[in-house]
Design a protein around this motif. Structure first.
Motif, short mmCIF file in Angstrom:
data_model
loop_
_atom_site.label_atom_id
_atom_site.label_comp_id
_atom_site.label_asym_id
_atom_site.label_seq_id
_atom_site.Cartn_x
_atom_site.Cartn_y
_atom_site.Cartn_z
N GLY A 1 -2.06 -17.61 -58.21
CA GLY A 1 -1.86 -16.17 -58.04
C GLY A 1 -2.07 -15.72 -56.61
N ARG A 2 -3.07 -16.27 -55.96
CA ARG A 2 -3.33 -15.92 -54.56
C ARG A 2 -2.17 -16.38 -53.68
NH1 ARG A 2 -8.43 -15.00 -52.13
NH2 ARG A 2 -8.40 -15.12 -49.84
N ALA A 3 -1.70 -17.61 -53.90
CA ALA A 3 -0.60 -18.14 -53.10
C ALA A 3 0.67 -17.31 -53.29
CB ALA A 3 -0.34 -19.59 -53.48
N ILE A 4 0.94 -16.90 -54.52
CA ILE A 4 2.12 -16.07 -54.80
C ILE A 4 1.99 -14.72 -54.09
CG2 ILE A 4 3.35 -14.80 -56.61
CD1 ILE A 4 2.63 -17.15 -58.50
N SER A 5 0.81 -14.11 -54.17
CA SER A 5 0.59 -12.81 -53.54
C SER A 5 0.81 -12.88 -52.03
CB SER A 5 -0.83 -12.32 -53.83
OG SER A 5 -1.04 -12.15 -55.21
N ILE A 6 0.30 -13.92 -51.41
CA ILE A 6 0.45 -14.07 -49.95
C ILE A 6 1.91 -14.26 -49.58
CG2 ILE A 6 -0.07 -15.61 -48.01
CD1 ILE A 6 -2.83 -16.09 -49.35
N THR A 7 2.60 -15.11 -50.33
CA THR A 7 4.02 -15.36 -50.03
C THR A 7 4.85 -14.10 -50.18
OG1 THR A 7 3.80 -17.65 -50.76
CG2 THR A 7 6.02 -16.77 -50.62
N LEU A 8 4.60 -13.34 -51.23
CA LEU A 8 5.33 -12.08 -51.44
C LEU A 8 5.05 -11.09 -50.32
CD1 LEU A 8 4.89 -11.61 -55.28
CD2 LEU A 8 7.06 -11.93 -54.09
N SER A 9 3.79 -11.03 -49.89
CA SER A 9 3.43 -10.14 -48.79
C SER A 9 4.19 -10.51 -47.52
CB SER A 9 1.92 -10.19 -48.55
OG SER A 9 1.54 -9.34 -47.48
N ASP B 1 2.76 -24.62 -53.13
CA ASP B 1 4.06 -24.16 -52.63
C ASP B 1 5.20 -24.49 -53.60
OD1 ASP B 1 2.92 -23.11 -50.39
OD2 ASP B 1 3.51 -24.74 -49.04
N ASP B 2 5.04 -25.56 -54.36
CA ASP B 2 6.08 -25.92 -55.33
C ASP B 2 6.21 -24.84 -56.40
OD1 ASP B 2 6.43 -28.44 -54.08
OD2 ASP B 2 4.74 -29.26 -55.20
N VAL B 3 5.08 -24.30 -56.83
CA VAL B 3 5.09 -23.25 -57.85
C VAL B 3 5.51 -21.91 -57.24
CG1 VAL B 3 3.74 -22.06 -59.61
CG2 VAL B 3 3.24 -24.46 -59.07
N THR B 4 4.95 -21.61 -56.08
CA THR B 4 5.24 -20.34 -55.43
C THR B 4 6.74 -20.18 -55.14
OG1 THR B 4 3.07 -20.29 -54.39
CG2 THR B 4 4.77 -18.93 -53.39
N GLY B 5 7.37 -21.23 -54.65
CA GLY B 5 8.79 -21.15 -54.34
C GLY B 5 9.64 -20.86 -55.56
N THR B 6 9.27 -21.46 -56.69
CA THR B 6 10.02 -21.23 -57.93
C THR B 6 9.83 -19.81 -58.42
OG1 THR B 6 9.62 -23.56 -58.48
CG2 THR B 6 10.47 -22.15 -60.24
N VAL B 7 8.60 -19.30 -58.35
CA VAL B 7 8.33 -17.93 -58.76
C VAL B 7 9.11 -16.94 -57.89
CG1 VAL B 7 6.55 -16.14 -58.91
CG2 VAL B 7 6.07 -18.46 -59.72
N ILE B 8 9.13 -17.17 -56.60
CA ILE B 8 9.86 -16.30 -55.68
C ILE B 8 11.35 -16.27 -56.04
CG2 ILE B 8 10.62 -16.02 -53.28
CD1 ILE B 8 7.72 -15.17 -53.81
N TYR B 9 11.88 -17.42 -56.38
CA TYR B 9 13.29 -17.49 -56.79
C TYR B 9 13.56 -16.59 -57.98
CZ TYR B 9 17.28 -19.43 -59.35
OH TYR B 9 18.44 -19.59 -60.07
N PHE B 10 12.69 -16.63 -58.98
CA PHE B 10 12.92 -15.83 -60.18
C PHE B 10 12.69 -14.34 -59.95
CE2 PHE B 10 12.40 -19.93 -62.46
CZ PHE B 10 13.64 -19.92 -63.06
N LEU B 11 11.86 -13.99 -59.00
CA LEU B 11 11.67 -12.58 -58.67
C LEU B 11 12.82 -12.03 -57.84
CD1 LEU B 11 7.87 -12.57 -57.73
CD2 LEU B 11 8.89 -11.50 -59.75
N SER B 12 13.56 -12.90 -57.21
CA SER B 12 14.57 -12.50 -56.24
C SER B 12 15.95 -12.30 -56.88
CB SER B 12 14.68 -13.56 -55.14
OG SER B 12 15.43 -14.69 -55.60
#
Length: 253
Positions: free
Chosen positions: A22-30, A219-230
């Motif tokens: 969750g922290r990694a996702i929040s930082i990447t989105l920011s 980063d493997d998880v974060t990148g996939t989450v970003i894809y689905f949010l985008s």
């Protein structure tokens, strides 16, 4: 015109944002320019997150507390996206000795908490006529038996996958997509550290039977989450997406 991430200025709520995934996702989105609302039950974790990334809005709350979480989310702006990441794993216990309390404790956080957050966020989205994306952080353990002692966790994440499909079906007409990501053990998270501590040989076993020969990284998880949010995934919904380097789908002799 080619599709873009298009996350600049989007309002996105991330639960379980204080540590790990969750922290990694929040930082990447920011860093992508999103307006991130980070919910965590641990104030100190949020304080350090906001200290490093001042644009992130902290929300102290426990998704276990249905009504308190609902009130706090209702006070926010209408969201463009939600990441249901808050999750816990029970102490290891064989299936024949599980108690109702052990089961309910995990289900309250991992499944019911995510359903509550999704309900509140999407109700506001529908009222405002806003499309968006929900991403549920699940597990590859819902798709194959990985190891013993984690029945409550597996049930909660399997329920989350089922909820993903049901939400996707009912929210699709409103332009709201719902997908889950299903990682294996993610290196560097509290959950993985606990698993490796209780079973020191686990990492070697996983790496052996994984074609990519390594554990999943943040980063493997974060990148996939970003894809689905985008906007890159604008026609993708109701899916469960394995992130495990091929371990479940390949047999290594």
């Amino acid at each position: 015109m080619a599709a873009q991430l298009n996350l600049l200025g989007k309002n996105i709520l991330v639960t379980g944002a204080g540590r790990g995934i969750g922290r990694a996702i929040s930082i990447t989105l920011s860093k992508q320019g999103s307006n991130v609302y980070a919910l965590s039950r641990t104030p100190s974790s949020l304080e350090s997150l906001v200290k490093e990334h001042k644009s992130i809005v902290p929300i102290v709350g426990d998704v276990n507390d249905w009504e308190d979480t609902k009130r706090k989310i209702e006070d926010l702006k209408v969201m463009d996206g939600l990441v249901n990441n808050a999750g816990i794993m029970n102490d290891f216990a064989p299936v024949h000795s599980l108690t109702r309390q052990q089961l309910c404790a995990v289900l309250e956080t991992n499944l019911l908490g995510a359903i509550n957050c999704t309900n509140v966020v999407t109700e506001k989205m529908i009222k405002e006529g806003k499309s968006g994306s929900i991403v549920n952080v699940s597990s590859n353990s819902t798709l194959s038996t990985v190891y013993g002692g984690i029945m409550p966790y597996v049930i909660s994440k399997a329920g989350l996958d089922a909820a993903t499909r049901q939400f996707a079906y009912e929210l699709g007409p409103h332009g709201i997509r719902v997908n889950s990501v299903n990682p294996g053990l993610v290196w560097g998270t509290d959950m993985t550290n606990a698993n490796l501590k209780s079973n020191p040989e686990l990492r070697e076993k996983i790496e052996y039977r994984t074609p990519m020969k390594k554990l999943v990284e943040l980063d493997d998880v974060t990148g996939t989450v970003i894809y689905f949010l985008s906007d890159l995934s604008s026609m993708v919904t109701a899916t469960a997406n394995i992130i495990d380097g091929g371990a479940l789908n390949c047999i290594i002799y």
